[in-house]
Scaffold this motif. Structure first.
Motif, PDB file in Angstrom:
ATOM      1  N   PRO A  61       0.814  -1.215   0.000  1.00 17.50           N
ATOM      2  CA  PRO A  61       0.000   0.000   0.000  1.00 17.50           C
ATOM      3  C   PRO A  61       0.853   1.274   0.000  1.00 17.50           C
ATOM      4  CG  PRO A  61      -0.961  -1.587   1.468  1.00 17.50           C
ATOM      5  CD  PRO A  61       0.349  -2.174   1.008  1.00 17.50           C
ATOM      6  N   GLY A  62       0.444   2.219  -0.815  1.00 13.17           N
ATOM      7  CA  GLY A  62       1.185   3.468  -0.900  1.00 13.17           C
ATOM      8  C   GLY A  62       2.329   3.430  -1.896  1.00 13.17           C
ATOM      9  N   THR A  63       2.487   2.329  -2.609  1.00 11.62           N
ATOM     10  CA  THR A  63       3.572   2.234  -3.592  1.00 11.62           C
ATOM     11  C   THR A  63       3.023   2.256  -5.009  1.00 11.62           C
ATOM     12  OG1 THR A  63       4.604   0.732  -2.038  1.00 11.62           O
ATOM     13  CG2 THR A  63       5.702   1.013  -4.123  1.00 11.62           C
ATOM     14  N   ASN A 117      -8.074  -3.784  -2.642  1.00  7.18           N
ATOM     15  CA  ASN A 117      -6.983  -3.180  -1.894  1.00  7.18           C
ATOM     16  C   ASN A 117      -6.102  -2.365  -2.834  1.00  7.18           C
ATOM     17  OD1 ASN A 117      -7.705  -4.138   0.649  1.00  7.18           O
ATOM     18  ND2 ASN A 117      -6.812  -6.148   0.214  1.00  7.18           N
ATOM     19  N   CYS A 118      -5.242  -1.552  -2.231  1.00  7.88           N
ATOM     20  CA  CYS A 118      -4.403  -0.594  -2.964  1.00  7.88           C
ATOM     21  C   CYS A 118      -4.019  -1.089  -4.351  1.00  7.88           C
ATOM     22  CB  CYS A 118      -3.128  -0.318  -2.158  1.00  7.88           C
ATOM     23  SG  CYS A 118      -2.011   0.826  -2.995  1.00  7.88           S
ATOM     24  N   MET A 119      -4.308  -0.263  -5.354  1.00 10.70           N
ATOM     25  CA  MET A 119      -4.049  -0.684  -6.726  1.00 10.70           C
ATOM     26  C   MET A 119      -3.033   0.200  -7.430  1.00 10.70           C
ATOM     27  SD  MET A 119      -7.885   0.161  -7.910  1.00 10.70           S
ATOM     28  CE  MET A 119      -7.912   1.660  -8.885  1.00 10.70           C
ATOM     29  N   GLY A 120      -2.276   0.988  -6.639  1.00  9.65           N
ATOM     30  CA  GLY A 120      -1.156   1.708  -7.223  1.00  9.65           C
ATOM     31  C   GLY A 120      -1.468   3.082  -7.786  1.00  9.65           C
ATOM     32  N   TRP A 121      -2.513   3.727  -7.274  1.00 11.28           N
ATOM     33  CA  TRP A 121      -2.834   5.090  -7.717  1.00 11.28           C
ATOM     34  C   TRP A 121      -3.052   5.998  -6.511  1.00 11.28           C
ATOM     35  CZ3 TRP A 121      -2.621   6.378 -12.831  1.00 11.28           C
ATOM     36  CH2 TRP A 121      -2.498   5.298 -13.706  1.00 11.28           C
ATOM     37  N   CYS A 122      -2.298   5.721  -5.438  1.00  9.41           N
ATOM     38  CA  CYS A 122      -2.539   6.336  -4.142  1.00  9.41           C
ATOM     39  C   CYS A 122      -2.428   7.862  -4.145  1.00  9.41           C
ATOM     40  CB  CYS A 122      -1.572   5.774  -3.120  1.00  9.41           C
ATOM     41  SG  CYS A 122      -1.106   4.075  -3.451  1.00  9.41           S
ATOM     42  N   ALA A 123      -1.565   8.426  -5.003  1.00 11.46           N
ATOM     43  CA  ALA A 123      -1.394   9.879  -5.002  1.00 11.46           C
ATOM     44  C   ALA A 123      -2.534  10.551  -5.739  1.00 11.46           C
ATOM     45  CB  ALA A 123      -0.062  10.255  -5.646  1.00 11.46           C
ATOM     46  N   PRO A 178      -9.441   9.539  -4.617  1.00 12.03           N
ATOM     47  CA  PRO A 178      -9.862   8.141  -4.611  1.00 12.03           C
ATOM     48  C   PRO A 178      -9.851   7.542  -6.019  1.00 12.03           C
ATOM     49  CG  PRO A 178     -11.698   9.617  -4.083  1.00 12.03           C
ATOM     50  CD  PRO A 178     -10.501  10.461  -4.261  1.00 12.03           C
ATOM     51  N   SER A 179      -9.586   6.233  -6.072  1.00 12.80           N
ATOM     52  CA  SER A 179      -9.495   5.600  -7.380  1.00 12.80           C
ATOM     53  C   SER A 179     -10.308   4.308  -7.423  1.00 12.80           C
ATOM     54  CB  SER A 179      -8.030   5.330  -7.715  1.00 12.80           C
ATOM     55  OG  SER A 179      -7.413   4.633  -6.670  1.00 12.80           O
ATOM     56  N   MET A 180     -10.636   3.910  -8.639  1.00 16.97           N
ATOM     57  CA  MET A 180     -11.361   2.645  -8.811  1.00 16.97           C
ATOM     58  C   MET A 180     -11.021   2.049 -10.165  1.00 16.97           C
ATOM     59  SD  MET A 180     -15.279   3.844  -9.635  1.00 16.97           S
ATOM     60  CE  MET A 180     -15.694   4.783 -11.113  1.00 16.97           C
ATOM     61  N   VAL A 208     -13.643  -0.487  -6.055  1.00 16.24           N
ATOM     62  CA  VAL A 208     -13.251   0.785  -5.439  1.00 16.24           C
ATOM     63  C   VAL A 208     -12.136   0.518  -4.434  1.00 16.24           C
ATOM     64  CG1 VAL A 208     -14.055   2.779  -4.110  1.00 16.24           C
ATOM     65  CG2 VAL A 208     -15.627   1.584  -5.657  1.00 16.24           C
ATOM     66  N   CYS A 209     -11.044   1.284  -4.524  1.00 19.76           N
ATOM     67  CA  CYS A 209      -9.928   1.083  -3.595  1.00 19.76           C
ATOM     68  C   CYS A 209     -10.315   1.539  -2.196  1.00 19.76           C
ATOM     69  CB  CYS A 209      -8.680   1.828  -4.048  1.00 19.76           C
ATOM     70  SG  CYS A 209      -7.374   1.732  -2.810  1.00 19.76           S
ATOM     71  N   ARG A 210     -10.090   0.653  -1.227  1.00 20.47           N
ATOM     72  CA  ARG A 210     -10.465   0.982   0.153  1.00 20.47           C
ATOM     73  C   ARG A 210      -9.234   1.205   1.041  1.00 20.47           C
ATOM     74  NH1 ARG A 210     -12.631  -4.621   1.269  1.00 20.47           N
ATOM     75  NH2 ARG A 210     -10.905  -5.765   0.417  1.00 20.47           N
ATOM     76  N   THR A 211      -8.037   1.160   0.476  1.00 26.75           N
ATOM     77  CA  THR A 211      -6.830   1.256   1.296  1.00 26.75           C
ATOM     78  C   THR A 211      -6.572   2.718   1.704  1.00 26.75           C
ATOM     79  OG1 THR A 211      -6.059  -0.728   0.216  1.00 26.75           O
ATOM     80  CG2 THR A 211      -4.419   0.482   1.440  1.00 26.75           C
ATOM     81  N   ILE A 212      -5.681   2.900   2.673  1.00 25.35           N
ATOM     82  CA  ILE A 212      -5.623   4.133   3.447  1.00 25.35           C
ATOM     83  C   ILE A 212      -5.566   5.436   2.645  1.00 25.35           C
ATOM     84  CG2 ILE A 212      -3.119   4.140   3.881  1.00 25.35           C
ATOM     85  CD1 ILE A 212      -5.758   4.844   6.526  1.00 25.35           C
ATOM     86  N   SER A 213      -4.686   5.517   1.631  1.00 28.63           N
ATOM     87  CA  SER A 213      -4.542   6.812   0.949  1.00 28.63           C
ATOM     88  C   SER A 213      -5.829   7.194   0.220  1.00 28.63           C
ATOM     89  CB  SER A 213      -3.360   6.780  -0.015  1.00 28.63           C
ATOM     90  OG  SER A 213      -2.172   6.574   0.712  1.00 28.63           O
ATOM     91  N   CYS A 214      -6.458   6.219  -0.414  1.00 30.08           N
ATOM     92  CA  CYS A 214      -7.736   6.498  -1.075  1.00 30.08           C
ATOM     93  C   CYS A 214      -8.822   6.752  -0.042  1.00 30.08           C
ATOM     94  CB  CYS A 214      -8.148   5.332  -1.968  1.00 30.08           C
ATOM     95  SG  CYS A 214      -7.190   5.252  -3.473  1.00 30.08           S
ATOM     96  N   SER A 215      -8.766   5.984   1.028  1.00 31.04           N
ATOM     97  CA  SER A 215      -9.751   6.128   2.087  1.00 31.04           C
ATOM     98  C   SER A 215      -9.701   7.538   2.673  1.00 31.04           C
ATOM     99  CB  SER A 215      -9.472   5.057   3.141  1.00 31.04           C
ATOM    100  OG  SER A 215     -10.131   5.333   4.322  1.00 31.04           O
TER     101      SER A 215
END
Ligand SMILES: Cc1cc2nc3c(=O)[nH]c(=O)nc-3n(C[C@H](O)[C@H](O)[C@H](O)COP(=O)(O)O)c2cc1C
Ligand code: FES
Lengths: 405, 152
Positions: free
Chosen positions: A95-97, B116-122, B125-127, B75-82
């Motif tokens: 996560p975060g990568t 879970n995180c799919m690599g678009w955290c910056a 929110p992403s999906m 839909v990404c539910r991991t922290i940065s998107c959350s």
């Protein structure tokens, strides 16, 4: 312009200047070079010379574990085997990568030249890029790039071919032995190590598994030479690192920076002015609280990282942050070994119960004991490294874990 | 997938065990999920038990083994998107599709899942909708995107 606004513009430009300086210092991965010419130059050297260069460069794995790349290649070279393989780990699930995605999109040639260099040194003949299924949108371009290089290898009588394999949505497949299981057509369940992939990997043959960024750095070391690479880092960590910055950050995205900065230096540039914690190295890394920013070094001498940097400001509840982590691990644990499968569930239930008051605050001692047992009893690093985030968050933000905030 | 389609996929990849995942990925690509018949056909061709094929397929979250709609939304539910507003996105999707997480619309067009995180955290929110990524989402953008998929 009001005085405040003037001040903030001045501050911004100071920050920008600092960032630009750092970016300049470590401008390797995204610099455009002529990869074909470079490859011809590489073939003029002997494999031994190249191995010596990579070893001397001090390059260490950029996938998170930080294993010295030269040592890994040497082990694969010396391991007996009828066939040898090079696998580029493009499963990027921490996560975060997202830096590997950007490198794959912008510099695929450098990755393949890195793989070919590894093949030349280790005498591997087959290469695979194992890319996470979520990145399927770029499959066409990567496949075309493989074809282009395969044609060139054939023309040059260079005995190496590279192709693309896709994952299908399992974080654990980024772990190198799980990745190999997945490529073998099995569930992505990690193997016991040793034996390490360098002696028994894909098809039980010697296999080098390297991260996307590691391979791209190999190419840049071959292009720029050793001295330049060694001079990039701020301490003896060696080289640059591509960071993925997200969360409560003033500037987000992918940045190549020198290794060896302190978290404070990092936050001064990327923070929003109110940073209370930084998760260094994704969910399996450490959560660094503000009071440790100045003394924590990002690099092999301090906290190791695959490059994920998630910033949290004071509006965030660290309870919700930890809960989000544990939900992730509970879902992504492969379920093969009991400590990790049951441990992830119980940690999540445990912090929920403490929050709801159905367990006393002293329950944290039991949970810490559990996470430390997972650290020694789990089969792979997924379960083993959960103690990093769990202990660092519950130690530094205990009041937030229990309060109703 | 028809029997012939499955046979065709198997023919292009071959039946060595290392090709099992590529075969399952291609078979799943048409309907977005693997039917029991698909699994049995693949098992026969690879000369392994259907249970084993199911065991492999069910390990991977992108290889669905239950019926899904034509467009699978994750839909990404991991922290940065959350932290960047995933909650609002999910609420909007539930509202306009009229379904809950894990469900499929009655016309079998959309399924709504989390991932879970799919690599678009910056850029959260992403999906994902099937293989296509959508980032920097807002509830308004979501309405537009779904409207476009309704017309496909
Ligand atoms: C749970 C888990 C997930 C991992 N995910 C990745 C990943 O997505 N990408 C990666 O390069 N390495 C990942 N690794 C590390 C790999 O096992 C391996 O160390 C790495 O690919 C070696 O390459 P390097 O030496 O170039 O870093 C993961 C490890 C673990 C334990
Ligand atoms: S947290 Fe959503 S893409 Fe990484």
């Amino acid at each position: 312009m009001s005085q405040d606004a003037e001040k903030s513009t001045a501050k911004l430009s100071k920050v920008e200047k600092k960032l630009n300086l750092l970016k300049k210092r470590a401008h390797l991965i995204f610099r455009n070079i002529d990869c074909v010419k470079l490859f011809n130059r590489i073939l003029k050297k002997t494999p031994d010379e190249i191995l010596a260069t990579i070893t001397e460069s001090g390059l260490r794995g950029r996938g998170g574990a930080g294993f010295p790349t030269g040592m890994k290649w040497k082990a694969a070279l010396e391991a007996p085997g009828a066939v040898k393989y090079v696998i580029c780990n493009a499963d990027e699930g921490e996560p975060g990568t997202f830096k590997d995605r950007v490198i794959l999109e912008r510099q695929p040639d450098k990755i393949i030249v890195g793989m070919a260099t590894c093949a030349y040194v280790t005498k591997a003949t087959e290469g695979y890029i194992y890319m996470r299924g979520e990145y399927n949108f770029m499959s066409k371009e990567i496949k075309a790039c493989c074809e282009k290089w395969n044609d060139l290898f054939e023309k040059k009588d260079f005995p190496f071919r590279v192709s693309l394999r896709l994952g299908s949505g399992a974080y654990i497949c980024g772990e190198e032995t799980a990745l190999i299981e997945s490529m073998s057509g099995n569930r992505g369940e990690p193997r016991l190590r040793p034996p390490f992939p360098v002696s028994e990997g894909f098809n039980d043959m010697p296999t080098v598994v390297n991260n996307v960024e590691t391979l791209a750095y190999v190419t840049m070391i071959m292009d720029d030479g050793l001295d330049f690479f060694k001079s990039v880092a701020k301490d003896d960590s060696m080289g640059g690192k591509v960071f993925s910055v997200s969360g409560d950050a003033a500037i987000k995205g992918v940045f190549e920076l020198p290794l060896g900065m302190t978290v404070q230096e990092f936050v001064d540039i990327f923070g929003d002015g109110d940073t209370k914690a930084v998760q260094v190295g994704g969910f399996s890394g450490l959560c660094v609280p503000r009071k440790h920013f100045a003394t924590t070094i990002i690099g092999y001498r301090g906290v190791q990282t695959g490059g994920s940097m998630i910033l949290y400001n004071s509006t965030r509840s660290m309870y919700l942050v930890l809960k989000n982590y544990l939900e992730f691990f509970q879902e992504e644990s492969c379920g093969q070994c009991a400590p990790c499968r049951i441990g992830c569930q119980q940690l999540l239930l445990g912090i929920e119960a403490m929050r709801q008051g159905t367990r006393p605050l002293s329950h944290i001692d039991k949970l810490r004991e559990l996470v430390n047992v997972m650290g020694v009893a789990s089969k792979c690093k997924l379960g083993m490294s959960l103690a990093n985030p769990f202990n660092s968050i519950t130690e530094h933000f205990f009041e937030e874990i229990c309060s109703k905030w | 997938m028809t029997k012939d389609d499955v046979a065709e996929v198997i023919k292009t990849h071959g039946t060595e065990r290392t090709n099992l995942l590529p075969v399952l990925q291609d078979v799943a690509a048409t309907h977005r999920f693997l039917t029991e018949e698909d699994l049995v056909r693949v098992a026969r061709a690879f000369k392994i038990s259907a249970a084993e094929v199911y065991s492999v397929a069910s390990f991977y979250s992108l290889l669905e083994t239950q019926p899904r709609g034509r467009f699978v939304i994750r839909v990404c539910r991991t922290i940065s998107c959350s932290m960047s507003g995933k909650g609002n996105i999910l609420t909007k999707l539930k509202e306009i599709l009229g379904i809950d997480l894990g469900e499929t619309t009655p016309d079998k067009r959309f399924s709504l899942l989390e991932t879970n995180c799919m690599g678009w955290c910056a850029e959260g929110p992403s999906m994902l909708i099937n293989d296509t990524v959508y980032s920097h989402l807002t509830p308004e953008k979501v309405v537009e995107i779904i409207k476009e998929y309704r017309e496909r």
